[in-house]
Design a protein around this motif. Structure first.
Motif, mmCIF file in Angstrom:
data_model
loop_
_atom_site.group_PDB
_atom_site.id
_atom_site.type_symbol
_atom_site.label_atom_id
_atom_site.label_comp_id
_atom_site.label_asym_id
_atom_site.label_seq_id
_atom_site.Cartn_x
_atom_site.Cartn_y
_atom_site.Cartn_z
ATOM 1 N N GLY A 78 37.851 -21.103 59.014
ATOM 2 C CA GLY A 78 38.517 -22.128 58.221
ATOM 3 C C GLY A 78 39.725 -21.663 57.446
ATOM 4 N N GLY A 79 40.044 -20.367 57.511
ATOM 5 C CA GLY A 79 41.211 -19.849 56.826
ATOM 6 C C GLY A 79 42.341 -19.566 57.810
ATOM 7 N N LEU A 80 43.314 -18.782 57.341
ATOM 8 C CA LEU A 80 44.467 -18.439 58.171
ATOM 9 C C LEU A 80 44.828 -16.971 57.999
ATOM 10 C CD1 LEU A 80 46.878 -21.437 57.375
ATOM 11 C CD2 LEU A 80 45.553 -21.127 59.488
ATOM 12 N N TRP A 81 45.318 -16.372 59.085
ATOM 13 C CA TRP A 81 46.043 -15.109 59.020
ATOM 14 C C TRP A 81 47.534 -15.436 59.017
ATOM 15 C CZ3 TRP A 81 42.930 -11.421 57.775
ATOM 16 C CH2 TRP A 81 41.674 -11.262 58.361
ATOM 17 N N LEU A 82 48.288 -14.796 58.135
ATOM 18 C CA LEU A 82 49.730 -15.027 58.044
ATOM 19 C C LEU A 82 50.443 -13.692 58.167
ATOM 20 C CD1 LEU A 82 52.077 -17.019 57.469
ATOM 21 C CD2 LEU A 82 51.751 -16.535 55.029
ATOM 22 N N VAL A 83 51.409 -13.615 59.099
ATOM 23 C CA VAL A 83 52.118 -12.368 59.397
ATOM 24 C C VAL A 83 53.557 -12.484 58.932
ATOM 25 C CG1 VAL A 83 52.719 -10.713 61.194
ATOM 26 C CG2 VAL A 83 50.631 -12.081 61.415
ATOM 27 N N THR A 84 54.009 -11.505 58.147
ATOM 28 C CA THR A 84 55.384 -11.508 57.648
ATOM 29 C C THR A 84 56.326 -10.918 58.690
ATOM 30 O OG1 THR A 84 55.237 -9.323 56.583
ATOM 31 C CG2 THR A 84 54.502 -11.246 55.297
ATOM 32 N N SER A 85 57.648 -11.103 58.461
ATOM 33 C CA SER A 85 58.651 -10.655 59.436
ATOM 34 C C SER A 85 59.887 -10.145 58.716
ATOM 35 C CB SER A 85 59.027 -11.805 60.376
ATOM 36 O OG SER A 85 59.830 -11.346 61.443
ATOM 37 N N GLU A 86 59.701 -9.088 57.917
ATOM 38 C CA GLU A 86 60.811 -8.502 57.181
ATOM 39 C C GLU A 86 61.457 -7.313 57.900
ATOM 40 O OE1 GLU A 86 62.228 -9.169 53.695
ATOM 41 O OE2 GLU A 86 61.735 -10.967 54.821
ATOM 42 N N THR A 87 60.789 -6.774 58.912
ATOM 43 C CA THR A 87 61.319 -5.596 59.597
ATOM 44 C C THR A 87 61.966 -5.967 60.929
ATOM 45 O OG1 THR A 87 59.152 -5.169 60.612
ATOM 46 C CG2 THR A 87 59.643 -4.049 58.526
ATOM 47 N N GLY A 101 55.502 -1.387 52.263
ATOM 48 C CA GLY A 101 54.334 -2.090 52.778
ATOM 49 C C GLY A 101 54.636 -3.081 53.880
ATOM 50 N N ASP A 102 55.902 -3.514 53.998
ATOM 51 C CA ASP A 102 56.236 -4.467 55.057
ATOM 52 C C ASP A 102 56.190 -3.773 56.416
ATOM 53 O OD1 ASP A 102 56.626 -6.764 53.538
ATOM 54 O OD2 ASP A 102 58.693 -6.221 53.065
ATOM 55 N N ASP A 103 55.835 -4.532 57.435
ATOM 56 C CA ASP A 103 55.332 -5.904 57.405
ATOM 57 C C ASP A 103 53.819 -5.911 57.253
ATOM 58 O OD1 ASP A 103 57.292 -8.013 57.473
ATOM 59 O OD2 ASP A 103 57.999 -7.116 59.326
ATOM 60 N N ARG A 104 53.274 -7.077 56.848
ATOM 61 C CA ARG A 104 51.879 -7.144 56.495
ATOM 62 C C ARG A 104 51.209 -8.377 57.078
ATOM 63 N NH1 ARG A 104 52.594 -6.167 50.680
ATOM 64 N NH2 ARG A 104 54.590 -5.305 51.373
ATOM 65 N N ILE A 105 49.881 -8.359 57.079
ATOM 66 C CA ILE A 105 49.070 -9.513 57.448
ATOM 67 C C ILE A 105 48.270 -9.920 56.228
ATOM 68 C CG2 ILE A 105 47.266 -10.446 58.942
ATOM 69 C CD1 ILE A 105 48.027 -8.396 61.046
ATOM 70 N N LEU A 106 48.406 -11.205 55.869
ATOM 71 C CA LEU A 106 47.720 -11.759 54.705
ATOM 72 C C LEU A 106 46.575 -12.658 55.156
ATOM 73 C CD1 LEU A 106 50.928 -12.854 52.770
ATOM 74 C CD2 LEU A 106 49.691 -10.684 52.509
#
Length: 390
Positions: free
Chosen positions: A362-371, A380-385
């Protein structure tokens, strides 16, 4: 028309492995970052079987970042969830695939996909696990080569040493146009167990309307790369046309396909995909332009507020990751219609957002895209929240 290249040895190896196992974008490229708050820490067409409540999703929702699963990812793009919940993550620029443990965030390198030619927005893009993964242990990848974009599949064997866990690639489909920009790249298996792919028009808008081009389309094919009975044309994998650069694919609880799409200078789009639908590019952008035959988007955003990439469906809403917009959008639905205006979350807090996938609980994985060479990476970038949502 491009055709798959079958590899009998791969199929046989997959069966042996299974038997031995115990179980942001603008024109010509993406616009620059917005100024926002500073960052902190063989089937017929898919059946429609609506399951939404009559009232649909609540008009207002919420997002809470409950943890950071992992950090230090290099240009993450595609994400596929293994049956046990662990994540496979593609590195666009290095061509590597890593597994991220869903409990402790430990990263294990599977290996590199041979033939990846990373350039501009191209490289190793979408990932998907086979709809029959328990039997064949196949991982599918969409990537840019020196001559095209293509889809391959590889056996994943986690019994081998780290860095040597991917078998030789078998080309499923090739000949998708490539460019410095607009390569599309998202792939996913639908509820019908067919493989879908979003492509881009490489900056040449005419490809989106060219029936002989695979650019600016959504494709639907068998796991072997063949056209599917029920496609608009029996001998073609083309499912819909008139797209600029599709980068998000997701199905709702009624098995309806949704897609996110980069606009040029004015409007980004969330579209409900109909077999044979023409979504208007380059004559239409957002809800304006084109003719009466063009399918209009369900929602639209200014490019500075979105520049969307991945999408996911959870809790009755489509969730859309924004690159230039640096925020996560929630679009609450009642069937095929929005219940209320989209809500924005996490604006400017984690930078560019590339991919969002359901966690399974019921939740989400969110992936950043700073690199990805367009962000401003911090430690720490990039990360999975991990997100808790309502």
């Amino acid at each position: 028309m491009p055709r798959r290249t079958a590899t009998a040895a791969l199929t046989a190896a997959a069966l042996l492995l299974a038997a031995g196992c115990s179980s942001g974008d603008g024109s010509p490229g993406e616009p620059g970052k917005s100024t926002g708050p500073s960052r902190g820490a063989g089937s017929s067409a898919t059946p429609h079987k609506p399951h939404e409540t009559p009232s649909g999703a609540p008009a207002k929702g919420s997002v809470k970042v409950v943890s950071t699963l992992t950090t230090g990812l290099d240009s993450p793009w595609g994400v596929a969830v293994l049956p046990g919940g662990d994540l496979l993550v593609a590195s666009r620029d290095t061509g590597k695939i890593v597994k991220v443990d869903a409990e402790n965030g430990k990263k294990t390198e599977l290996g590199s996909v041979p033939g990846v030619a990373a350039d501009g927005e191209g490289g190793l893009l979408g990932l998907a696990v086979s709809s029959t993964y328990g039997a064949d242990h196949l991982v599918y990848a969409y990537f840019t080569t020196a001559s095209d974009n293509r889809i391959v599949r590889m056996i994943y064997n986690d019994k081998r040493s780290a860095g040597d866990q991917l078998g030789a690639p078998d080309t499923v489909f090739k000949g998708i146009p490539k460019g410095h920009i607009h390569n599309g790249g998202r792939i996913a298996f639908g509820p019908d167990k067919m493989l879908y792919a979003g492509t881009g028009e490489t900056g040449d808008g005419e490809q989106a309307q060219d029936k002989d081009s695979l650019g600016g389309k959504i494709l639907r094919m068998t796991p072997d790369g063949e056209p599917v009975h029920g496609n608009p044309s029996a001998d073609s994998v083309v499912y819909s046309t008139g797209h600029r650069n599709v980068q998000g694919l997701a199905w709702d609880s009624g098995n309806r396909l949704w897609a996110s799409e980069f606009g040029q200078d004015t409007w980004d789009e969330l579209n409900l995909i109909r077999p044979g639908g023409n979504y208007g590019w380059p004559d239409a952008e957002g809800k304006s332009g084109g003719d009466s035959s063009s399918v209009r988007p369900v929602e639209q955003w200014r490019t500075a507020d979105a520049s969307p990439s991945g999408i996911a469906y959870a809790k009755g809403s489509v969730w859309m990751a924004g690159l230039r917009g640096e925020r996560l959008w929630r679009i609450p639905l009642r069937g095929t219609k929005p219940v209320a205006k989209p809500q924005a979350f996490l604006e400017g807090k984690y930078g560019r957002l590339r991919t969002v996938v359901p966690t399974g609980d019921g939740g989400l994985w969110l992936v950043t895209s700073e690199t990805d060479k367009r962000g401003t990476p911090e430690k720490g970038d990039d990360r999975i929240l991990r997100l808790k949502i309502t």
